[in-house]
Design a protein around this motif. Structure first.
Motif, PDB file in Angstrom:
ATOM      1  N   UNK A   1       0.854  -1.199   0.000  1.00 51.12           N
ATOM      2  CA  UNK A   1       0.000   0.000   0.000  1.00 51.12           C
ATOM      3  C   UNK A   1       0.883   1.239   0.000  1.00 51.12           C
ATOM      4  N   UNK A   2       0.648   2.120  -0.941  1.00 48.75           N
ATOM      5  CA  UNK A   2       1.471   3.319  -1.073  1.00 48.75           C
ATOM      6  C   UNK A   2       1.061   4.397  -0.066  1.00 48.75           C
ATOM      7  N   UNK A   3       2.035   5.258   0.256  1.00 48.03           N
ATOM      8  CA  UNK A   3       1.735   6.396   1.120  1.00 48.03           C
ATOM      9  C   UNK A   3       0.658   7.260   0.464  1.00 48.03           C
ATOM     10  N   UNK A   4      -0.173   7.896   1.298  1.00 49.33           N
ATOM     11  CA  UNK A   4      -1.240   8.729   0.755  1.00 49.33           C
ATOM     12  C   UNK A   4      -2.439   7.913   0.317  1.00 49.33           C
ATOM     13  N   UNK A   5      -2.674   6.801   1.000  1.00 47.68           N
ATOM     14  CA  UNK A   5      -3.799   5.930   0.658  1.00 47.68           C
ATOM     15  C   UNK A   5      -4.735   5.771   1.848  1.00 47.68           C
ATOM     16  N   UNK A   6      -6.033   5.848   1.577  1.00 48.57           N
ATOM     17  CA  UNK A   6      -7.026   5.475   2.579  1.00 48.57           C
ATOM     18  C   UNK A   6      -7.235   3.965   2.503  1.00 48.57           C
ATOM     19  N   UNK A   7      -7.539   3.372   3.658  1.00 42.35           N
ATOM     20  CA  UNK A   7      -7.752   1.925   3.723  1.00 42.35           C
ATOM     21  C   UNK A   7      -9.065   1.653   4.446  1.00 42.35           C
ATOM     22  N   UNK A   8      -9.934   0.855   3.807  1.00 42.70           N
ATOM     23  CA  UNK A   8     -11.202   0.456   4.412  1.00 42.70           C
ATOM     24  C   UNK A   8     -11.192  -1.059   4.572  1.00 42.70           C
ATOM     25  N   UNK A   9     -11.502  -1.540   5.775  1.00 46.22           N
ATOM     26  CA  UNK A   9     -11.410  -2.971   6.068  1.00 46.22           C
ATOM     27  C   UNK A   9     -12.713  -3.473   6.696  1.00 46.22           C
ATOM     28  N   UNK A  10     -13.178  -4.621   6.217  1.00 45.89           N
ATOM     29  CA  UNK A  10     -14.354  -5.277   6.802  1.00 45.89           C
ATOM     30  C   UNK A  10     -14.078  -6.772   6.909  1.00 45.89           C
ATOM     31  N   UNK A  11     -14.429  -7.371   8.033  1.00 46.03           N
ATOM     32  CA  UNK A  11     -14.166  -8.796   8.248  1.00 46.03           C
ATOM     33  C   UNK A  11     -15.425  -9.633   8.051  1.00 46.03           C
ATOM     34  N   UNK A  12     -15.191 -10.940   7.874  1.00 43.49           N
ATOM     35  CA  UNK A  12     -16.290 -11.884   7.670  1.00 43.49           C
ATOM     36  C   UNK A  12     -15.860 -13.247   8.195  1.00 43.49           C
ATOM     37  N   UNK A  13     -16.714 -13.878   8.989  1.00 35.52           N
ATOM     38  CA  UNK A  13     -16.461 -15.187   9.571  1.00 35.52           C
ATOM     39  C   UNK A  13     -15.325 -15.091  10.594  1.00 35.52           C
ATOM     40  N   UNK A  14     -14.122 -15.530  10.268  1.00 33.07           N
ATOM     41  CA  UNK A  14     -13.014 -15.481  11.230  1.00 33.07           C
ATOM     42  C   UNK A  14     -11.870 -14.624  10.687  1.00 33.07           C
ATOM     43  N   UNK A  15     -11.498 -13.542  11.393  1.00 36.55           N
ATOM     44  CA  UNK A  15     -10.432 -12.666  10.913  1.00 36.55           C
ATOM     45  C   UNK A  15      -9.078 -12.883  11.577  1.00 36.55           C
ATOM     46  N   UNK A  16      -8.943 -13.850  12.514  1.00 39.00           N
ATOM     47  CA  UNK A  16      -7.746 -13.802  13.351  1.00 39.00           C
ATOM     48  C   UNK A  16      -6.928 -15.085  13.498  1.00 39.00           C
ATOM     49  N   UNK A  17      -7.442 -16.231  13.103  1.00 37.38           N
ATOM     50  CA  UNK A  17      -6.729 -17.480  13.393  1.00 37.38           C
ATOM     51  C   UNK A  17      -5.298 -17.475  12.854  1.00 37.38           C
ATOM     52  N   UNK A  18      -5.098 -16.997  11.617  1.00 36.74           N
ATOM     53  CA  UNK A  18      -3.754 -16.963  11.017  1.00 36.74           C
ATOM     54  C   UNK A  18      -3.042 -15.622  11.228  1.00 36.74           C
ATOM     55  N   UNK A  19      -3.735 -14.691  11.861  1.00 34.36           N
ATOM     56  CA  UNK A  19      -3.153 -13.352  12.053  1.00 34.36           C
ATOM     57  C   UNK A  19      -1.986 -13.423  13.043  1.00 34.36           C
ATOM     58  N   UNK A  20      -0.823 -12.855  12.667  1.00 31.16           N
ATOM     59  CA  UNK A  20       0.328 -12.868  13.570  1.00 31.16           C
ATOM     60  C   UNK A  20       0.704 -11.450  13.988  1.00 31.16           C
ATOM     61  N   UNK A  21       1.740 -11.334  14.804  1.00 33.02           N
ATOM     62  CA  UNK A  21       2.131 -10.031  15.353  1.00 33.02           C
ATOM     63  C   UNK A  21       2.563  -9.056  14.256  1.00 33.02           C
ATOM     64  N   UNK A  22       3.242  -9.556  13.231  1.00 29.32           N
ATOM     65  CA  UNK A  22       3.696  -8.675  12.158  1.00 29.32           C
ATOM     66  C   UNK A  22       2.504  -8.065  11.422  1.00 29.32           C
ATOM     67  N   UNK A  23       1.521  -8.868  11.098  1.00 29.89           N
ATOM     68  CA  UNK A  23       0.335  -8.365  10.400  1.00 29.89           C
ATOM     69  C   UNK A  23      -0.436  -7.391  11.284  1.00 29.89           C
ATOM     70  N   UNK A  24      -0.553  -7.703  12.559  1.00 34.69           N
ATOM     71  CA  UNK A  24      -1.263  -6.797  13.480  1.00 34.69           C
ATOM     72  C   UNK A  24      -0.538  -5.455  13.583  1.00 34.69           C
TER      73      UNK A  24
END
Length: 252
Positions: free
Chosen positions: A165-188
């Motif tokens: 993602x380039x600087x100067x970008x808006x980011x919109x995020x929406x989750x569905x079902x499970x958002x965290x099982x594979x999520x690690x510290x780096x991604x967070x």
């Protein structure tokens, strides 16, 4: 012969007199009833006066007699329609957004931005995990969309996308079902760098929606988080759907 004519004339005069008498009686009765109704109205509403009643009668007669101008009736104020179903347009030409998380593992998320449906609500199998829409802050244009399954997918793909993602970008995020099982510290950490205050708390089957940015001039952050809790869940093993809407300032 003369007596018969005289009798007939007398009968006719008497009939006319009775008719006039009956008419007079009816007029008097109608007058009395009208006075009674007016007095009753004055008792019910002291603010009503005889002059008010006369003025109302004149106004009503004028409205009945006058015909509306069709050209005037056809003129309607030009009210701009709000984008993405917002109650009213964003001020100063701002960028409207409206978004929903998914519901259980059946109804997918939805993201509308500036009148464009960038993630369309679908059922089963699509958009599971973390879904991201990237917008160019300067132009307001949609850059790209990514969907990352955090149950069976690879977190490395999410990390690669976030780094791209380039600087100067808006980011919109929406989750569905499970958002965290594979999520690690780096991604967070990368998601926290976009402005999220709740990403460290997002857990198994939580619902999370977020609007932030990567080194944007407009420091705009919107966020909602709904925990998966069997004691409060609306859908047994899943919390209720959450939604959010708002406006982002436009640079030009």
């Amino acid at each position: 012969m003369h007596s018969r004519i005289s009798e007939k004339a007398t009968w006719t005069c008497e009939g006319i007199f009775k008719m006039k008498k009956l008419k007079f009686i009816l007029m008097v009765a109608a007058f009395i009833i009208s006075i009674g109704l007016v007095l009753k109205l004055l008792q019910i509403n002291p603010e009503v006066t005889f002059s008010n009643l006369i003025e109302r009668s004149v106004d009503e007669m004028h409205l009945v007699s006058s015909k509306p101008d069709k050209k005037i009736m056809e003129i309607k104020p030009d009210v701009p329609k709000a984008k993405c179903g917002l109650a009213k347009p964003c001020p100063a030409g701002g960028l409207a957004f409206k978004m929903y998380s998914g519901a259980t593992n059946i109804v997918g998320p939805q993201i509308c931005f500036d009148g464009k449906m960038l993630i369309q609500k679908e059922t089963r199998g699509n958009w599971q995990g973390i879904n991201i829409v990237v917008i160019n802050e300067e132009t307001g244009e949609h850059v790209k969309t990514g969907s990352f399954n955090m149950w069976t997918g690879k977190v490395e793909e999410l990390i690669e996308f976030l780094n791209s993602i380039e600087d100067g970008s808006f980011v919109l995020i929406a989750t569905f079902d499970d958002p965290s099982t594979k999520l690690n510290d780096e991604a967070r950490a990368l998601l926290a760098g976009l402005g999220s205050a709740f990403i460290s708390k997002v857990g198994f089957r939580d619902n999370w929606i977020f609007v932030g940015g990567k080194k944007t001039l407009a420091r705009v952050y919107f966020e909602q988080h709904m925990k998966n809790d069997r004691d409060t869940n609306k859908y047994d093993g899943w919390p209720e759907m959450i939604e959010m809407e708002g406006c982002i300032p436009r640079l030009r």
